[in-house]
Design a protein around this motif. Sequence first.
Motif, mmCIF file in Angstrom:
data_model
loop_
_atom_site.group_PDB
_atom_site.id
_atom_site.type_symbol
_atom_site.label_atom_id
_atom_site.label_comp_id
_atom_site.label_asym_id
_atom_site.label_seq_id
_atom_site.Cartn_x
_atom_site.Cartn_y
_atom_site.Cartn_z
ATOM 1 N N PRO A 50 2.675 16.772 -9.557
ATOM 2 C CA PRO A 50 3.702 17.741 -9.160
ATOM 3 C C PRO A 50 3.589 18.151 -7.693
ATOM 4 C CG PRO A 50 2.078 18.761 -10.619
ATOM 5 C CD PRO A 50 1.757 17.303 -10.556
ATOM 6 N N GLU A 51 2.389 18.088 -7.114
ATOM 7 C CA GLU A 51 2.171 18.432 -5.708
ATOM 8 C C GLU A 51 1.690 17.193 -4.959
ATOM 9 O OE1 GLU A 51 2.630 21.425 -4.230
ATOM 10 O OE2 GLU A 51 3.340 22.265 -6.142
ATOM 11 N N ALA A 52 2.302 16.922 -3.824
ATOM 12 C CA ALA A 52 1.917 15.749 -3.027
ATOM 13 C C ALA A 52 0.435 15.781 -2.662
ATOM 14 C CB ALA A 52 2.759 15.687 -1.762
ATOM 15 N N ARG A 53 -0.084 16.958 -2.403
ATOM 16 C CA ARG A 53 -1.483 17.120 -2.000
ATOM 17 C C ARG A 53 -2.429 16.527 -3.060
ATOM 18 N NH1 ARG A 53 -0.971 22.038 -0.559
ATOM 19 N NH2 ARG A 53 -0.900 21.523 1.635
ATOM 20 N N SER A 54 -2.043 16.580 -4.312
ATOM 21 C CA SER A 54 -2.891 16.066 -5.395
ATOM 22 C C SER A 54 -3.075 14.556 -5.310
ATOM 23 C CB SER A 54 -2.303 16.437 -6.754
ATOM 24 O OG SER A 54 -2.189 17.834 -6.876
ATOM 25 N N ALA A 55 -2.159 13.877 -4.656
ATOM 26 C CA ALA A 55 -2.252 12.418 -4.528
ATOM 27 C C ALA A 55 -3.012 12.004 -3.275
ATOM 28 C CB ALA A 55 -0.852 11.802 -4.510
ATOM 29 N N LEU A 56 -3.512 12.961 -2.521
ATOM 30 C CA LEU A 56 -4.132 12.620 -1.241
ATOM 31 C C LEU A 56 -5.390 11.769 -1.398
ATOM 32 C CD1 LEU A 56 -4.302 12.723 1.782
ATOM 33 C CD2 LEU A 56 -5.276 15.034 1.620
ATOM 34 N N ILE A 57 -6.316 12.177 -2.229
ATOM 35 C CA ILE A 57 -7.565 11.412 -2.347
ATOM 36 C C ILE A 57 -7.316 9.993 -2.869
ATOM 37 C CG2 ILE A 57 -9.784 11.279 -3.579
ATOM 38 C CD1 ILE A 57 -10.084 14.284 -3.051
ATOM 39 N N PRO A 58 -6.561 9.819 -3.956
ATOM 40 C CA PRO A 58 -6.311 8.423 -4.361
ATOM 41 C C PRO A 58 -5.545 7.631 -3.300
ATOM 42 C CG PRO A 58 -5.126 9.970 -5.801
ATOM 43 C CD PRO A 58 -6.026 10.780 -4.928
ATOM 44 N N SER A 59 -4.688 8.292 -2.540
ATOM 45 C CA SER A 59 -3.953 7.587 -1.476
ATOM 46 C C SER A 59 -4.891 7.179 -0.344
ATOM 47 C CB SER A 59 -2.833 8.486 -0.938
ATOM 48 O OG SER A 59 -1.894 8.750 -1.963
ATOM 49 N N MET A 71 -4.475 7.163 8.423
ATOM 50 C CA MET A 71 -4.385 8.532 7.890
ATOM 51 C C MET A 71 -3.011 9.140 8.205
ATOM 52 S SD MET A 71 -8.148 10.254 8.350
ATOM 53 C CE MET A 71 -8.397 9.868 10.083
ATOM 54 N N ALA A 72 -2.469 8.826 9.374
ATOM 55 C CA ALA A 72 -1.141 9.337 9.731
ATOM 56 C C ALA A 72 -0.083 8.803 8.779
ATOM 57 C CB ALA A 72 -0.816 8.970 11.177
ATOM 58 N N GLU A 73 -0.206 7.516 8.416
ATOM 59 C CA GLU A 73 0.763 6.927 7.492
ATOM 60 C C GLU A 73 0.632 7.517 6.095
ATOM 61 O OE1 GLU A 73 1.239 2.631 7.739
ATOM 62 O OE2 GLU A 73 0.476 2.731 9.794
ATOM 63 N N VAL A 74 -0.585 7.815 5.674
ATOM 64 C CA VAL A 74 -0.779 8.493 4.388
ATOM 65 C C VAL A 74 -0.115 9.866 4.443
ATOM 66 C CG1 VAL A 74 -2.492 9.550 2.847
ATOM 67 C CG2 VAL A 74 -2.864 7.237 3.734
ATOM 68 N N GLY A 75 -0.329 10.574 5.550
ATOM 69 C CA GLY A 75 0.284 11.886 5.717
ATOM 70 C C GLY A 75 1.805 11.820 5.674
ATOM 71 N N SER A 122 -8.912 16.209 7.550
ATOM 72 C CA SER A 122 -9.952 17.138 7.079
ATOM 73 C C SER A 122 -10.477 16.724 5.710
ATOM 74 C CB SER A 122 -9.433 18.574 7.068
ATOM 75 O OG SER A 122 -8.441 18.751 6.080
ATOM 76 N N VAL A 123 -9.612 16.237 4.850
ATOM 77 C CA VAL A 123 -10.068 15.761 3.541
ATOM 78 C C VAL A 123 -10.885 14.471 3.714
ATOM 79 C CG1 VAL A 123 -9.302 14.808 1.319
ATOM 80 C CG2 VAL A 123 -8.228 16.882 2.244
ATOM 81 N N ALA A 135 0.836 -1.206 0.000
ATOM 82 C CA ALA A 135 0.000 0.000 0.000
ATOM 83 C C ALA A 135 0.868 1.251 0.000
ATOM 84 C CB ALA A 135 -0.931 -0.005 1.210
ATOM 85 N N LEU A 136 1.932 1.238 0.798
ATOM 86 C CA LEU A 136 2.831 2.402 0.842
ATOM 87 C C LEU A 136 3.547 2.590 -0.493
ATOM 88 C CD1 LEU A 136 4.151 1.984 4.477
ATOM 89 C CD2 LEU A 136 2.579 3.753 3.633
ATOM 90 N N GLU A 137 3.878 1.491 -1.146
ATOM 91 C CA GLU A 137 4.500 1.603 -2.477
ATOM 92 C C GLU A 137 3.507 2.188 -3.484
ATOM 93 O OE1 GLU A 137 7.686 -2.081 -1.998
ATOM 94 O OE2 GLU A 137 5.927 -2.353 -3.279
ATOM 95 N N GLU A 138 2.243 1.786 -3.376
ATOM 96 C CA GLU A 138 1.216 2.339 -4.262
ATOM 97 C C GLU A 138 1.045 3.836 -4.016
ATOM 98 O OE1 GLU A 138 -0.156 1.355 -6.869
ATOM 99 O OE2 GLU A 138 -1.853 2.691 -7.132
ATOM 100 N N ILE A 139 1.061 4.241 -2.763
ATOM 101 C CA ILE A 139 0.949 5.671 -2.442
ATOM 102 C C ILE A 139 2.160 6.423 -2.998
ATOM 103 C CG2 ILE A 139 0.966 7.331 -0.529
ATOM 104 C CD1 ILE A 139 -0.807 5.248 1.006
ATOM 105 N N ALA A 140 3.341 5.834 -2.890
ATOM 106 C CA ALA A 140 4.542 6.478 -3.453
ATOM 107 C C ALA A 140 4.420 6.598 -4.970
ATOM 108 C CB ALA A 140 5.783 5.686 -3.069
#
Length: 158
Positions: free
Chosen positions: A22-31, A47-51, A63-64, A10-15
């Motif tokens: 270009p912005e990490a924030r853009s990957a938040l919802i799919p992550s 959520m902490a690990e996603v952060g 918040s998202v 899962a962490l590899e998929e998030i990476a």
Amino acid sequence: MTARMLSRGALEEIARLRAGYPEARSALIPSLHVAQAEVGYLAEGAMAEVGEALGLPLTEVASVASFYEMFHLEPVGRHHIRICINISCHLNGCDEVVDYLCRRLGIRPGQTTADGRVTLESVQCLAACEEAPVLLINAERHARVTPAAVDELLARLP
């Protein structure tokens, strides 16, 4: 040290998702979808690990996650039924379907059956007004649902 909630996969998929923007924030919802698919809901630890993976504070991730109805902050049943109660569905009989589901399942919207089999949720829109009343069972959409159709749908749940 606290046990990690997300697997290495899962962490590899998030990476991988993070690398696509270009912005990490853009990957938040799919992550968050990745984390929810793995854990079943978005526990604070997940959520902490996603952060951590995206370099975002937990408050922003939470918040998202809490803004969108598609994310669950509490455990849900093995089957998640979401029924639209917005205007098109309301005018086409969703109240009868909700009442019937409540009677059949013995729960109210926002609750999970005692055996953990089904969570029932009423939502504001499923983006299918032309098929009202509409419900989702997990990710499968069912159109023009009637109380009579509910029995068949529930019978198909493993």
